[in-house]
Design an enzyme around this catalytic site. Structure first.
Site, PDB file in Angstrom:
ATOM      1  CG  ASP A  29      55.358   9.911  -6.219  1.00  0.00           C
ATOM      2  OD1 ASP A  29      54.805  10.517  -6.829  1.00  0.00           O
ATOM      3  OD2 ASP A  29      54.876   9.557  -5.611  1.00  0.00           O
ATOM      4  CG  ASP A  33      51.773  14.262  -3.209  1.00  0.00           C
ATOM      5  OD1 ASP A  33      51.008  15.621  -3.538  1.00  0.00           O
ATOM      6  OD2 ASP A  33      53.062  14.617  -4.040  1.00  0.00           O
ATOM      7  CG  ASP A 102      35.450   6.071  -0.628  1.00  0.00           C
ATOM      8  OD1 ASP A 102      34.668   5.315  -0.415  1.00  0.00           O
ATOM      9  OD2 ASP A 102      35.630   7.081  -1.992  1.00  0.00           O
ATOM     10  CG  ASP A 203      33.337   1.061  -2.113  1.00  0.00           C
ATOM     11  OD1 ASP A 203      33.610   1.641  -3.478  1.00  0.00           O
ATOM     12  OD2 ASP A 203      34.173  -0.319  -2.202  1.00  0.00           O
ATOM     13  CD  GLU A 245      29.897   2.987  -5.146  1.00  0.00           C
ATOM     14  OE1 GLU A 245      30.067   2.862  -6.856  1.00  0.00           O
ATOM     15  OE2 GLU A 245      30.487   1.996  -4.280  1.00  0.00           O
ATOM     16  CG  HIS A 319      36.817   6.483  -8.563  1.00  0.00           C
ATOM     17  ND1 HIS A 319      34.894   7.330  -8.017  1.00  0.00           N
ATOM     18  CD2 HIS A 319      36.255   6.187  -8.390  1.00  0.00           C
ATOM     19  CE1 HIS A 319      34.715   6.147  -7.116  1.00  0.00           C
ATOM     20  NE2 HIS A 319      35.339   5.189  -7.198  1.00  0.00           N
ATOM     21  CG  ASP A 320      33.706   4.066 -10.103  1.00  0.00           C
ATOM     22  OD1 ASP A 320      34.832   3.358  -9.994  1.00  0.00           O
ATOM     23  OD2 ASP A 320      33.177   3.242  -8.968  1.00  0.00           O
TER      24      ASP A 320
END
Ligand code: TEU
Length: 539
Positions: A29, A33, A102, A203, A245, A319-320
């Site tokens: 897709d 995953d 997370d 987070d 974080e 990832h940021d």
């Protein structure tokens, strides 16, 4: 082998961050995953890491790629099922890899049942789970801005109230003043601990104790009280590792967060070192060159400040953030050398290193036209700056340098179509350099960045000086060369890094055991472009 039931095991550990959406798709897709992650556990075991920080996998409308959770106790079906999650925990455990989830506790999704209920009426029991202020449609409670652009207040006509959101409109802030909300969050955390989760990344945890009436977002007055309660109620197991974080952290606050008694957290991600290449007073999109001297001072401050009284986390990517080899290295002719140099710099320090997926093969930034981007932060900033009259080429230069999608392009596994990430259409463009830069090629090349990282990971476990040595800068004012010394009573570790593509003439001590070097061997008086090495001296 690390005893993960004991507090402090993470001081000798290295973690690896997975962004599930971009790691490995198994059902075609175009979206990664959980089964995809399971299929690469052997690869991660080979790298030698001790734990995986998994970016959010819970049920979510994906407005912010899972940082908008609509059910904390269900798995996002596109990623898989609860059984897949249990299998991931079990399979990782067999390889002595801990799974760290997370936890997004500052806000949830506007599709969460709590928010749907809260919208029903002011006297609904869930209404107070969120942060509301009365008002009129044309008079905002105040002019606070959301991180992703626009006002931090959104009007709900039928309630005659505004709700507060520090991020997207679809991410309403949770009201930590409400004890019932806090209890529900603790129960949810215990649910995951029972499932075998070994820790949590929290987070924007320094933003939970907000006081919007006083313009307070991070470091609110009740923050440390909330964290101590959270820790007592939900992080009871001794070996649980917790990393918060905290963009607003300074050394004094980090001492509270990461005190050795673990009354709050194990460690925090602070970002002072990642905010130097922006204009003073501006935000991350206002680009400026990096001053190496300033970078050294920031690292020195944190290394010395927490030594013996707290604990650092070490990272250059997540990832940021844009890819570090493109940001501070040279992703063209010295990609391999500079990626290894940046790894050397970080892995010699005191703290727990985090490797972000793809860093270990030197993945780079991507340049796309605006239509190619998906990230809410990029798209909102683009609209915002266009409407304010910024020149288009300046906006695009900022996005190419700092946009979060740089880090989110699919993992490059091989030179097969779509880098072996998916057999379908990938949700975000695969970086076209995957033909050269991929895991398969890295595993076949003994000089690859991968094997260099593997060695860095192993070294941390072999020498005590990595964990406990104190930190001293060498030639602090040198603008090109980052060298530091870590020292215990019996050992001295010298880490040296050339941050330029030039040869540097330098007289460095070379009477010790070379632990690692990104060229065949170190020279005595010269550092070649992006050369880095670590040397161990016995006293
Ligand atoms: O990031 C916190 C945060 O403040 C970031 O939005 C940061 O300012 C920005 O990304 C810098 O470019 C966390 C998550 O890591 C991020 O992915 C989420 O979007 C955000 O919280 C909201 O949950």
């Amino acid at each position: 082998m690390l005893d993960k039931t004991k507090r402090g095991w993470w001081e000798s550990a290295v973690f690896y961050q997975i962004y599930p959406k971009s790691f490995q798709d198994t059902d075609g897709d175009g979206i990664g995953d959980l089964k995809g992650i399971i299929s690469h556990l052997d690869y991660l075991e080979e790298l030698g890491i001790d734990g995986i920080w998994l970016s959010p996998v819970c049920q979510s409308p994906q407005r912010d790629n899972g940082y908008d959770i609509s059910d904390y106790q269900a798995i996002y079906p596109v990623f898989g099922t609860m059984e897949d999650m249990e299998e991931l925990i079990r399979e990782a455990d067999k390889r002595n890899i801990t799974i760290i989830m997370d936890l997004v506790l500052n806000h949830c999704s506007d599709q969460h049942i709590w928010f749907k209920e809260a919208l029903k009426s002011r006297d609904n029991p869930y209404h107070d789970y969120f942060v509301w202020r009365d008002g009129t449609p044309d008079e905002l409670p105040n002019d606070m801005k959301a991180t992703f652009g626009g006002s931090a207040w959104t009007w709900v006509p039928h309630l005659g109230q505004y709700y507060f959101h520090q991020f997207a409109i679809e991410q309403p802030d949770l009201n930590w003043e409400n004890p019932q909300l806090r209890r529900e969050l603790y129960d949810m955390i215990r649910f995951w601990v029972k499932k075998g989760i070994g820790g949590f990344r929290l987070d924007v945890i320094d933003q939970i104790a907000k006081e919007p009436d006083h313009y307070i977002t991070s470091n609110g007055p009740r923050l440390h009280e909330f964290l101590r309660e959270l820790s007592q109620e939900a992080f009871c197991e001794e070996g649980l590792v917790t990393v918060g974080e905290a963009w607003g952290a300074n050394v004094e606050r980090a001492k509270l967060y990461s005190a050795p008694d673990c009354s709050e957290l194990s460690m925090v991600f602070q970002f002072q070192h990642m905010q130097l290449d922006q204009q003073p007073g501006g935000d991350k999109w206002d680009l400026a060159d990096l001053s190496l001297v300033k970078l050294k001072k920031v690292f020195e401050h944190w290394q010395q400040g927490l030594h013996g009284v707290g604990w650092n986390s070490l990272f250059l990517n997540n990832h940021d953030l844009p890819r570090i080899v493109s940001r501070w290295g040279n992703d063209k002719e010295y990609r391999v050398e500079s990626a290894k140099m940046l790894g050397t710099l970080l892995h010699g320090m005191e703290g727990t290193p985090y490797i972000y997926q793809g860093e270990e093969i030197g993945m780079t930034n991507i340049r796309l036209p605006i239509q190619g981007y998906v990230d809410v932060e990029i798209l909102n900033m683009y609209e915002d700056r266009l409407s304010k009259g910024y020149p288009l080429d300046e906006i695009m230069a900022s996005i190419h340098a700092k946009g979060r999608d740089n880090a989110r392009t699919p993992m490059q596994w091989s030179d097969a179509p779509n880098a072996g990430f998916t057999t379908g259409a990938p949700w975000l463009t695969v970086n076209p350099n995957y033909k050269q830069i991929n895991v398969k090629a890295a595993l076949e090349d003994p000089n690859s960045i991968f094997y260099y990282y593997k060695k860095l990971v192993a070294l941390r476990k072999e020498h005590e000086v990595f964990r406990t040595g104190n930190f001293t800068l060498y030639k602090a004012d040198d603008p090109n060369h980052f060298c530091y010394i870590r020292e215990t009573e019996s050992e001295r570790l010298l880490v040296t890094c050339n941050f330029t593509d030039q040869e540097l003439k330098l007289a460095l001590p070379t009477n010790g055991e070379v632990l690692i070097c990104n060229y065949d061997y170190p020279l005595k008086d010269t550092l070649r472009p992006y050369e880095a090495w670590m040397m161990l001296q016995k006293k």
